[in-house]
Design a protein around this motif. Structure first.
Motif, PDB file in Angstrom:
ATOM      1  N   ASP A  60       0.810  -1.228   0.000  1.00  0.00           N
ATOM      2  CA  ASP A  60       0.000   0.000   0.000  1.00  0.00           C
ATOM      3  C   ASP A  60       0.839   1.273   0.000  1.00  0.00           C
ATOM      4  O   ASP A  60       0.286   2.374   0.117  1.00  0.00           O
ATOM      5  N   ASP A  61       2.157   1.178  -0.143  1.00  0.00           N
ATOM      6  CA  ASP A  61       2.988   2.371  -0.312  1.00  0.00           C
ATOM      7  C   ASP A  61       2.768   2.978  -1.683  1.00  0.00           C
ATOM      8  O   ASP A  61       2.547   2.258  -2.670  1.00  0.00           O
ATOM      9  N   SER A  62       2.873   4.292  -1.760  1.00  0.00           N
ATOM     10  CA  SER A  62       2.910   4.966  -3.060  1.00  0.00           C
ATOM     11  C   SER A  62       4.295   4.754  -3.658  1.00  0.00           C
ATOM     12  O   SER A  62       5.290   4.652  -2.940  1.00  0.00           O
ATOM     13  N   ILE A  63       4.350   4.685  -4.966  1.00  0.00           N
ATOM     14  CA  ILE A  63       5.612   4.403  -5.630  1.00  0.00           C
ATOM     15  C   ILE A  63       5.647   5.109  -6.972  1.00  0.00           C
ATOM     16  O   ILE A  63       4.595   5.382  -7.577  1.00  0.00           O
ATOM     17  N   TRP A  64       6.854   5.434  -7.425  1.00  0.00           N
ATOM     18  CA  TRP A  64       7.056   5.971  -8.762  1.00  0.00           C
ATOM     19  C   TRP A  64       7.916   4.971  -9.531  1.00  0.00           C
ATOM     20  O   TRP A  64       8.838   4.375  -8.985  1.00  0.00           O
ATOM     21  N   PHE A  65       7.585   4.773 -10.787  1.00  0.00           N
ATOM     22  CA  PHE A  65       8.328   3.790 -11.568  1.00  0.00           C
ATOM     23  C   PHE A  65       8.440   4.266 -13.017  1.00  0.00           C
ATOM     24  O   PHE A  65       7.752   5.196 -13.457  1.00  0.00           O
ATOM     25  N   GLY A  66       9.302   3.628 -13.731  1.00  0.00           N
ATOM     26  CA  GLY A  66       9.498   3.947 -15.144  1.00  0.00           C
ATOM     27  C   GLY A  66      10.379   2.906 -15.794  1.00  0.00           C
ATOM     28  O   GLY A  66      10.731   1.890 -15.191  1.00  0.00           O
ATOM     29  N   ARG A  67      10.775   3.187 -17.057  1.00  0.00           N
ATOM     30  CA  ARG A  67      11.681   2.299 -17.777  1.00  0.00           C
ATOM     31  C   ARG A  67      12.430   3.155 -18.779  1.00  0.00           C
ATOM     32  O   ARG A  67      11.993   4.252 -19.161  1.00  0.00           O
ATOM     33  N   ARG A  68      13.582   2.680 -19.189  1.00  0.00           N
ATOM     34  CA  ARG A  68      14.406   3.433 -20.118  1.00  0.00           C
ATOM     35  C   ARG A  68      13.862   3.269 -21.534  1.00  0.00           C
ATOM     36  O   ARG A  68      13.257   2.243 -21.846  1.00  0.00           O
ATOM     37  N   PRO A  69      14.088   4.241 -22.432  1.00  0.00           N
ATOM     38  CA  PRO A  69      13.477   4.214 -23.764  1.00  0.00           C
ATOM     39  C   PRO A  69      13.729   2.940 -24.562  1.00  0.00           C
ATOM     40  O   PRO A  69      12.883   2.528 -25.343  1.00  0.00           O
ATOM     41  N   ASP A  70      14.882   2.289 -24.400  1.00  0.00           N
ATOM     42  CA  ASP A  70      15.184   1.106 -25.194  1.00  0.00           C
ATOM     43  C   ASP A  70      14.768  -0.190 -24.512  1.00  0.00           C
ATOM     44  O   ASP A  70      14.954  -1.281 -25.086  1.00  0.00           O
ATOM     45  N   ASP A  71      14.232  -0.110 -23.296  1.00  0.00           N
ATOM     46  CA  ASP A  71      13.876  -1.329 -22.554  1.00  0.00           C
ATOM     47  C   ASP A  71      12.445  -1.768 -22.807  1.00  0.00           C
ATOM     48  O   ASP A  71      11.669  -2.006 -21.894  1.00  0.00           O
ATOM     49  N   ALA A  72      12.080  -1.854 -24.071  1.00  0.00           N
ATOM     50  CA  ALA A  72      10.754  -2.348 -24.438  1.00  0.00           C
ATOM     51  C   ALA A  72      10.826  -2.957 -25.835  1.00  0.00           C
ATOM     52  O   ALA A  72      11.508  -2.428 -26.714  1.00  0.00           O
ATOM     53  N   ALA A  73      10.138  -4.076 -26.016  1.00  0.00           N
ATOM     54  CA  ALA A  73      10.018  -4.680 -27.348  1.00  0.00           C
ATOM     55  C   ALA A  73       8.613  -4.398 -27.858  1.00  0.00           C
ATOM     56  O   ALA A  73       7.646  -4.463 -27.096  1.00  0.00           O
ATOM     57  N   LEU A  74       8.507  -4.067 -29.136  1.00  0.00           N
ATOM     58  CA  LEU A  74       7.213  -3.746 -29.731  1.00  0.00           C
ATOM     59  C   LEU A  74       6.817  -4.864 -30.683  1.00  0.00           C
ATOM     60  O   LEU A  74       7.606  -5.279 -31.533  1.00  0.00           O
ATOM     61  N   ILE A  75       5.592  -5.358 -30.527  1.00  0.00           N
ATOM     62  CA  ILE A  75       5.096  -6.491 -31.307  1.00  0.00           C
ATOM     63  C   ILE A  75       3.893  -6.046 -32.125  1.00  0.00           C
ATOM     64  O   ILE A  75       2.950  -5.452 -31.569  1.00  0.00           O
ATOM     65  N   PRO A  76       3.881  -6.306 -33.439  1.00  0.00           N
ATOM     66  CA  PRO A  76       2.727  -5.922 -34.272  1.00  0.00           C
ATOM     67  C   PRO A  76       1.440  -6.565 -33.773  1.00  0.00           C
ATOM     68  O   PRO A  76       1.440  -7.712 -33.329  1.00  0.00           O
ATOM     69  N   GLN A  77       0.359  -5.806 -33.877  1.00  0.00           N
ATOM     70  CA  GLN A  77      -0.973  -6.317 -33.521  1.00  0.00           C
ATOM     71  C   GLN A  77      -1.899  -6.168 -34.712  1.00  0.00           C
ATOM     72  O   GLN A  77      -1.807  -5.208 -35.474  1.00  0.00           O
ATOM     73  N   PRO A  78      -2.793  -7.131 -34.929  1.00  0.00           N
ATOM     74  CA  PRO A  78      -3.708  -7.058 -36.071  1.00  0.00           C
ATOM     75  C   PRO A  78      -4.690  -5.896 -35.945  1.00  0.00           C
ATOM     76  O   PRO A  78      -4.949  -5.428 -34.871  1.00  0.00           O
TER      77      PRO A  78
END
Length: 360
Positions: free
Chosen positions: A342-360
């Protein structure tokens, strides 16, 4: 990864059992000396594919060639392939040496040559002093080594392994993974290995073929499959993932961004170029950065709903401020100072730390 010629080639393989299609139009090439793992859940077709290569399952259509020789219609004993099964299939009334010698006896290899080959095989798997024992006198790991020695004693061109470590406990399993890998590398033998264990596949493979509904969903190196999954199934099956469905579009500052109903963030490099419309973003939990205060990286607000201690890491289940959930893996040393339920938290990720997968 070995870069030689193709040793084993499967083309257009299809196998059904009545109305159930187990393998559907599979193409697979294995390079000489390469270890390729067939990875997938139960019913994905990986064992059927392996048994078709071994000759124990007759395909409805397609072809199997080994070093240019067509194996498709050959009986198993004429293919000259080494096979290790999950249950080892050792003869309980024979000694370890006699079990290992069995393939040579069937091939009518002279006794003197058999003894030399068996001694060499037992030395390879580190069982030199146990030749006169029976299988029941050995541990599970030792029995697995006997099965491996028996499959290798006649120096087959290809080794097939069907869940060979499935009966072992976790610690012994990890040890045997490295032993199998070392033996495979020492001999340089072309190997196809079936498992449903994602970690095992990552450890031992030159390449992984992820199977789903009888098809090969993706085949690539462990790192590329983990970091660049070709589908959401691969992303979810191989390791843990945060999968968000959204679109790639221009951001307010002119940079390319991924936008979903619950989260938006900039993307760069190959990720930004990969898609221009609907896609899914895959974020691995270990790439999620957490902090108590907002920052240029930790820009998203959430609430910690659960903290799961896992020894080497801790898993945070985070509820997003505008709906949805995120999983993060963090060092357990930081839990007491940073996060509790139940703590509040801030989070994120670096710009290159994501893979993008095509969707129909």
């Amino acid at each position: 990864m070995p870069s030689g010629s193709i040793a084993l080639s499967v083309r257009g393989l299809r196998k059904s059992y009545g109305d159930v299609v187990a393998v559907e139009h599979v193409d697979l090439d294995v390079t000489a000396g390469e270890l390729v793992t067939l990875l997938g859940p139960s019913g994905s077709g990986k064992t059927t594919l392996l048994m078709s290569i071994a000759g124990f399952a007759e395909p409805d259509s397609g072809s199997i060639t080994l070093d240019g020789r067509d194996l498709t219609a050959l009986a198993p004993h004429r293919r000259g392939i080494g096979v290790v099964f999950q249950q080892y299939a050792l003869f309980p009334h024979l000694t370890i040496a006699q079990n290992v010698a069995y393939p040579l006896s069937v091939r009518r290899v002279p006794r003197a040559q058999r003894e030399v080959a068996v001694a060499r095989a037992l030395e390879l798997v580190r069982l030199e002093g146990l030749a006169d024992r029976r299988p029941a006198q050995l541990s599970g790991g030792q029995q697995q080594r006997v099965a491996l020695a028996r499959a290798l004693v006649f120096r087959p061109p290809v080794l097939l392994m069907d869940e060979p470590l499935g009966a072992l406990d976790r610690k012994l399993r990890a040890q045997m993974q490295l032993e199998i890998l070392n033996i495979q590398r020492t001999l340089g033998i072309t190997t196809v290995y079936v498992t449903h264990d994602q970690e095992e596949a990552l450890v031992i493979s030159d390449r992984i073929a992820v199977m789903h509904h009888g098809r090969v969903e993706q085949i690539d190196t462990p790192e590329r499959i983990y970091r660049q999954p070709a589908s959401t199934f691969v992303a979810n099956f191989l390791g843990e993932s945060n999968v968000l469905t959204g679109r790639i579009e221009p951001g307010p500052d002119g940079a390319t961004q991924f936008r979903s109903e619950v989260l938006s963030f900039p993307v760069s490099g190959h990720a930004a170029r990969a898609q221009t419309s609907a896609c899914a973003a895959v974020i691995r939990p270990e790439d999620v950065v957490c902090a108590k205060q907002a920052s240029s990286v930790c820009r998203h607000a959430g609430t910690v709903r659960q903290v799961v201690y896992m020894g080497a890491s801790a898993r945070l289940h985070i509820a997003l401020a505008n709906g949805g959930n995120m999983i993060a893996l963090v060092s357990p040393k930081n839990i007491a100072a940073l996060h509790a339920n139940d703590d509040s938290i801030w989070f994120g990720r670096r710009p290159d730390d994501a893979a993008l997968i095509p969707q129909p």
